[in-house]
Design an enzyme around this catalytic site. Structure first.
Site, short mmCIF file in Angstrom:
data_model
loop_
_atom_site.label_atom_id
_atom_site.label_comp_id
_atom_site.label_asym_id
_atom_site.label_seq_id
_atom_site.Cartn_x
_atom_site.Cartn_y
_atom_site.Cartn_z
N ASN A 7 -50.26 41.82 -57.94
CA ASN A 7 -49.91 40.61 -57.57
C ASN A 7 -48.46 40.02 -57.21
O ASN A 7 -47.73 40.07 -58.13
CB ASN A 7 -50.79 39.64 -58.83
CG ASN A 7 -50.47 38.26 -58.48
OD1 ASN A 7 -49.86 37.72 -57.91
ND2 ASN A 7 -51.86 37.75 -59.08
N GLU A 34 -52.49 37.26 -54.17
CA GLU A 34 -51.66 36.03 -54.30
C GLU A 34 -50.47 36.11 -53.06
O GLU A 34 -49.38 36.14 -53.45
CB GLU A 34 -51.07 35.62 -55.55
CG GLU A 34 -52.26 35.14 -56.60
CD GLU A 34 -51.56 34.09 -57.82
OE1 GLU A 34 -51.37 32.77 -57.30
OE2 GLU A 34 -51.09 34.49 -58.75
N ASP A 145 -56.19 41.89 -59.65
CA ASP A 145 -55.90 40.93 -60.77
C ASP A 145 -57.05 40.59 -61.15
O ASP A 145 -57.66 39.63 -60.53
CB ASP A 145 -54.69 40.01 -60.37
CG ASP A 145 -54.55 39.10 -61.38
OD1 ASP A 145 -55.03 39.14 -62.44
OD2 ASP A 145 -53.77 37.96 -61.28
#
Length: 255
Positions: A7, A34, A145
């Site tokens: 992430n 992300e 994640d």
DNA sequence: ATGGTGGGATCCCCA
């Protein structure tokens, strides 16, 4: 075969660290979460120049996932077919004979919030998606994640976090439900009591105090887990200047 | 003590 999940908390900020990771660690597959950019803004050219393929599913400001690989990704799919979602959280592809699913599970913010209900509903749909994936493919690696701490051994202060977000029983039950489809939690295949934290909050100097959690995971189908060799948390990358709050996590599978 | 930190947006949201 080395596979990494990371992430990055904005690819724009972490692009130099990603390029260094590709050069220094020479992984075969990297799943990013992300990325926080629109698909067109993803740095495909820089990654291609390092000898990798890249596919991405992004959106403005939030979320977004990408898959980077030495070998060409085949049968790329984006999102969950059974869940209408404006948030870009899943990208999957077949790479070198391995079905790789890269996921960014909703955070949930706080137990009993609207975002928590969304997280649990989303995990139900993801459960069905992984059941379908296992029915279609033999060697499956799910990475990402998960925003779930599987057990009290995976958090620095289990009593402080009891029933809180990331640790609540319904979240842990959802994680166990995914495993019950026929997956192994890769970092626990070889019994160890090490906490193996993968995330440390930016606040209150938690990394320096090693007050972390294990929320980034690899789930391996039986055929994939038979090839499991070892795992590694790139804690030194979490220790760099201007880090993501997550460390990259790697597994190595026999070729 | 009702905060802390960092990212991306815009005059706050999200983690």
């Amino acid at each position: 075969m080395q596979l990494i999940t990371w992430n990055v908390n904005s690819i724009n900020v972490r692009q130099p660290q990603l390029e260094a990771l590709l050069k220094d660690a020479a992984p075969d597959v990297v799943g990013l979460q992300e990325i926080k950019c629109e698909t067109a803004q993803f740095p495909f050219d820089a990654i291609t120049q390092l000898g990798y393929y890249a596919v991405a599913s992004g959106q403005k400001s939030y979320n977004g996932v990408a898959l980077i690989s030495r070998d060409e990704p085949i049968d790329v799919s984006v999102g969950l077919p059974n869940y209408e979602d404006a948030q870009q959280r899943v990208i999957a592809a077949t790479i070198n004979g391995v079905r790789v699913v890269n996921v960014y599970v909703p955070n949930g913010q706080e137990v009993d919030s609207e975002k928590y209900a969304y997280k649990l509903a989303w995990l139900d749909a993801f459960h069905e998606y992984l059941a379908d994936t296992l029915a279609q493919y033999d060697t499956v690696v799910v990475m990402g994640d998960f925003n779930i701490v599987p057990t009290d051994n995976d958090v620095y202060a289990p009593e402080l976090w009891r029933d809180k977000i990331l640790c609540s029983p319904p979240e842990r039950a959802a994680f166990e439900g995914l495993l019950s489809l026929g997956f192994q939690d890769a970092l626990r295949i070889f019994a160890t009591n090490d906490p193996l934290f993968t995330w440390w909050d930016y606040r209150q100097g938690q990394f320096e105090k090693d007050e972390g959690m294990r929320i980034d995971h690899f789930l391996l189908s039986n055929a994939a887990s038979a090839r499991m060799m070892r795992a590694k948390v790139y804690k030194e990358i979490r220790a760099l200047e201007r880090p993501s709050d997550h460390a990259p996590v790697a597994i190595y599978l026999k070729d």
